[in-house]
Design a protein around this motif. Sequence first.
Motif, PDB file in Angstrom:
ATOM      1  N   THR A   1       7.862  10.182  -5.371  1.00 11.74           N
ATOM      2  CA  THR A   1       9.300  10.119  -5.642  1.00 11.74           C
ATOM      3  C   THR A   1      10.087   9.324  -4.615  1.00 11.74           C
ATOM      4  O   THR A   1      10.885   8.448  -4.980  1.00 11.74           O
ATOM      5  N   ALA A   2       9.893   9.615  -3.342  1.00 13.38           N
ATOM      6  CA  ALA A   2      10.779   9.085  -2.302  1.00 13.38           C
ATOM      7  C   ALA A   2      10.820   7.553  -2.236  1.00 13.38           C
ATOM      8  O   ALA A   2      11.901   6.958  -2.289  1.00 13.38           O
ATOM      9  N   PRO A   3       9.691   6.855  -2.110  1.00 12.27           N
ATOM     10  CA  PRO A   3       9.777   5.395  -1.997  1.00 12.27           C
ATOM     11  C   PRO A   3      10.302   4.719  -3.262  1.00 12.27           C
ATOM     12  O   PRO A   3      11.073   3.762  -3.183  1.00 12.27           O
ATOM     13  N   HIS A   4       9.918   5.208  -4.433  1.00  6.66           N
ATOM     14  CA  HIS A   4      10.379   4.585  -5.678  1.00  6.66           C
ATOM     15  C   HIS A   4      11.882   4.772  -5.857  1.00  6.66           C
ATOM     16  O   HIS A   4      12.588   3.838  -6.242  1.00  6.66           O
ATOM     17  N   SER A   5      12.370   5.970  -5.567  1.00  5.29           N
ATOM     18  CA  SER A   5      13.815   6.204  -5.725  1.00  5.29           C
ATOM     19  C   SER A   5      14.605   5.424  -4.682  1.00  5.29           C
ATOM     20  O   SER A   5      15.699   4.914  -4.969  1.00  5.29           O
ATOM     21  N   ALA A   6      14.054   5.283  -3.466  1.00  3.08           N
ATOM     22  CA  ALA A   6      14.743   4.511  -2.430  1.00  3.08           C
ATOM     23  C   ALA A   6      14.878   3.049  -2.847  1.00  3.08           C
ATOM     24  O   ALA A   6      15.925   2.419  -2.660  1.00  3.08           O
ATOM     25  N   ILE A   7      13.817   2.506  -3.439  1.00  2.00           N
ATOM     26  CA  ILE A   7      13.847   1.111  -3.895  1.00  2.00           C
ATOM     27  C   ILE A   7      14.878   0.926  -4.988  1.00  2.00           C
ATOM     28  O   ILE A   7      15.690  -0.006  -4.952  1.00  2.00           O
TER      29      ILE A   7
ATOM     30  N   PRO B   1       0.840  -1.203   0.000  1.00  2.00           N
ATOM     31  CA  PRO B   1       0.000   0.000   0.000  1.00  2.00           C
ATOM     32  C   PRO B   1       0.876   1.254   0.000  1.00  2.00           C
ATOM     33  O   PRO B   1       1.926   1.302   0.643  1.00  2.00           O
ATOM     34  N   GLY B   2       0.452   2.270  -0.714  1.00  2.00           N
ATOM     35  CA  GLY B   2       1.187   3.536  -0.750  1.00  2.00           C
ATOM     36  C   GLY B   2       2.211   3.646  -1.866  1.00  2.00           C
ATOM     37  O   GLY B   2       2.781   4.714  -2.075  1.00  2.00           O
ATOM     38  N   LEU B   3       2.444   2.547  -2.597  1.00  2.00           N
ATOM     39  CA  LEU B   3       3.415   2.610  -3.693  1.00  2.00           C
ATOM     40  C   LEU B   3       2.768   2.990  -5.021  1.00  2.00           C
ATOM     41  O   LEU B   3       3.462   3.190  -6.025  1.00  2.00           O
ATOM     42  N   PHE B   4       1.440   3.056  -5.042  1.00  2.00           N
ATOM     43  CA  PHE B   4       0.712   3.583  -6.193  1.00  2.00           C
ATOM     44  C   PHE B   4      -0.418   4.455  -5.658  1.00  2.00           C
ATOM     45  O   PHE B   4      -1.102   4.061  -4.726  1.00  2.00           O
ATOM     46  N   PRO B   5      -0.601   5.651  -6.184  1.00  2.00           N
ATOM     47  CA  PRO B   5       0.117   6.285  -7.281  1.00  2.00           C
ATOM     48  C   PRO B   5       1.575   6.592  -6.932  1.00  2.00           C
ATOM     49  O   PRO B   5       1.955   6.635  -5.758  1.00  2.00           O
TER      50      PRO B   5
ATOM     51  N   ALA C   1       9.882   7.356   6.761  1.00  2.56           N
ATOM     52  CA  ALA C   1       9.987   8.740   6.284  1.00  2.56           C
ATOM     53  C   ALA C   1       9.729   8.821   4.779  1.00  2.56           C
ATOM     54  O   ALA C   1       9.126   9.780   4.293  1.00  2.56           O
ATOM     55  N   ASP C   2      10.177   7.794   4.048  1.00  2.00           N
ATOM     56  CA  ASP C   2       9.945   7.786   2.594  1.00  2.00           C
ATOM     57  C   ASP C   2       8.461   7.699   2.256  1.00  2.00           C
ATOM     58  O   ASP C   2       8.039   8.151   1.191  1.00  2.00           O
ATOM     59  N   MET C   3       7.685   7.099   3.159  1.00  2.00           N
ATOM     60  CA  MET C   3       6.257   6.902   2.918  1.00  2.00           C
ATOM     61  C   MET C   3       5.407   7.994   3.558  1.00  2.00           C
ATOM     62  O   MET C   3       4.187   7.859   3.648  1.00  2.00           O
ATOM     63  N   ALA C   4       6.049   9.077   3.991  1.00  2.00           N
ATOM     64  CA  ALA C   4       5.322  10.114   4.727  1.00  2.00           C
ATOM     65  C   ALA C   4       4.275  10.812   3.867  1.00  2.00           C
ATOM     66  O   ALA C   4       3.234  11.249   4.355  1.00  2.00           O
ATOM     67  N   ILE C   5       4.537  10.925   2.566  1.00  2.00           N
ATOM     68  CA  ILE C   5       3.590  11.605   1.669  1.00  2.00           C
ATOM     69  C   ILE C   5       2.527  10.619   1.199  1.00  2.00           C
ATOM     70  O   ILE C   5       2.842   9.567   0.652  1.00  2.00           O
ATOM     71  N   LYS C   6       1.271  10.991   1.403  1.00  2.00           N
ATOM     72  CA  LYS C   6       0.153  10.159   0.969  1.00  2.00           C
ATOM     73  C   LYS C   6      -0.636  10.916  -0.106  1.00  2.00           C
ATOM     74  O   LYS C   6      -0.904  12.105   0.034  1.00  2.00           O
ATOM     75  N   VAL C   7      -0.989  10.212  -1.150  1.00  2.00           N
ATOM     76  CA  VAL C   7      -1.810  10.810  -2.199  1.00  2.00           C
ATOM     77  C   VAL C   7      -3.274  10.626  -1.812  1.00  2.00           C
ATOM     78  O   VAL C   7      -3.799   9.512  -1.826  1.00  2.00           O
ATOM     79  N   LEU C   8      -3.947  11.722  -1.455  1.00  2.00           N
ATOM     80  CA  LEU C   8      -5.336  11.657  -1.010  1.00  2.00           C
ATOM     81  C   LEU C   8      -6.309  11.702  -2.177  1.00  2.00           C
ATOM     82  O   LEU C   8      -7.364  11.061  -2.149  1.00  2.00           O
ATOM     83  N   GLU C   9      -5.966  12.454  -3.194  1.00  2.00           N
ATOM     84  CA  GLU C   9      -6.839  12.589  -4.354  1.00  2.00           C
ATOM     85  C   GLU C   9      -5.968  12.813  -5.583  1.00  2.00           C
ATOM     86  O   GLU C   9      -4.983  13.559  -5.535  1.00  2.00           O
ATOM     87  N   ARG C  10      -6.340  12.164  -6.679  1.00  2.00           N
ATOM     88  CA  ARG C  10      -5.507  12.223  -7.877  1.00  2.00           C
ATOM     89  C   ARG C  10      -6.383  12.452  -9.102  1.00  2.00           C
ATOM     90  O   ARG C  10      -7.369  11.756  -9.316  1.00  2.00           O
ATOM     91  N   HIS C  11      -6.005  13.436  -9.908  1.00  2.00           N
ATOM     92  CA  HIS C  11      -6.726  13.741 -11.134  1.00  2.00           C
ATOM     93  C   HIS C  11      -5.753  13.620 -12.303  1.00  2.00           C
ATOM     94  O   HIS C  11      -4.707  14.254 -12.305  1.00  2.00           O
ATOM     95  N   VAL C  12      -6.099  12.802 -13.262  1.00  2.00           N
ATOM     96  CA  VAL C  12      -5.259  12.611 -14.444  1.00  2.00           C
ATOM     97  C   VAL C  12      -6.003  13.159 -15.657  1.00  2.00           C
ATOM     98  O   VAL C  12      -7.105  12.702 -15.981  1.00  2.00           O
ATOM     99  N   GLU C  13      -5.408  14.146 -16.295  1.00  2.00           N
ATOM    100  CA  GLU C  13      -6.040  14.747 -17.465  1.00  2.00           C
ATOM    101  C   GLU C  13      -5.919  13.803 -18.657  1.00  2.00           C
ATOM    102  O   GLU C  13      -4.845  13.288 -18.957  1.00  2.00           O
ATOM    103  N   LYS C  14      -7.043  13.580 -19.320  1.00  2.00           N
ATOM    104  CA  LYS C  14      -7.041  12.709 -20.481  1.00  2.00           C
ATOM    105  C   LYS C  14      -6.289  13.379 -21.630  1.00  2.00           C
ATOM    106  O   LYS C  14      -6.367  14.592 -21.796  1.00  2.00           O
TER     107      LYS C  14
END
Length: 340
Positions: free
Chosen positions: A75-81, A68-72, A199-212
Amino acid sequence: MNSLFVYCEIVEGRQIAGVSLDLLTKGRTLADQLGCQLEALVIGTGLAGIESDIFPYGVDRVHIFDAPGLFPYTTAPHSAILCKLFAEEQPQIALMGATVIGRDLGPRVSSAMGSGLTADCTQLEIGEYEDKKSGKIYENLLYQIRPAFGGNIIATIVNPDHRPQMATVREGVMKREIRDAAYKGQVINHNVADYVSAADMAIKVLERHVEKPAHHLDSASIVIAGGYGMGSRQAFDQLFTLADLIHAEVGASRAAIDAGFADHDRQIGQTGLTVRPKLYIACGISGQIQHIAGMKESSMIMSINSDPDAPINSIADYVINGRVEDVLPKLISHYKNLTK
């Protein structure tokens, strides 16, 4: 230190991005030349069975980070991995798409590892390099090829001493091809907590809008492209009328973009999109090498041009020698009559 890694970007619906599949195809070819393994890296949430979409491209090992938290993407968790996994596996090459995510992730990882990165590559090859000062010859280096100076030259960049050799690649420039539908490799499910801190997972995406996207040039079977020869924005708009009639997408040359005839995201060429439609109709396009590089793989090319000696005519399957302002209204009228 004998593998080639491809970062597989995850998009909506737990799908692997098209550019990542393109890179798996190219990665398999490069890995065969180097005699090394092709490995894929997938990071996201709910990835059970994702390897079945990857193995057919000839992937030997799939590294999966599912939590959980790896999508969307953040930067931090993906770069750490990536940084820790690359430090463990020591790949010689790492590739990712030149997407919004790749352009964020690639530089961060390459900077942390001191490896360097070539962005927006249009071609990748394996070759040797001689350091003229030392006389040392490096073999089996990644040639990272991309347009430079506004597309006026093609630069070949090498990284002799630092690893991994990293590059981001534009979508559509590599031909996608399944190696073997029954191909099976090894799946490695990693413990995310071993790679990502709280600390890498501190940012949570609460709402996401992707423009078509405004268009689907990359997947269109018919593309109508206009050049500076269209003359004006109003004349260029005729291409949209014709496109609606024949179910096509509209592209443009850089000269047309610079003249303000079309929006920048429709540019086709070395500094724009690469397309491979079944039919490419070039209207008022002279056919400079920068533009041809973005559409030369089209199955059939038709040129409408008043100049019989226009460079694009030399690669066209069919040429209509005439002014676009005369030819386009006739084509539009013809197809309107067909739909009545």
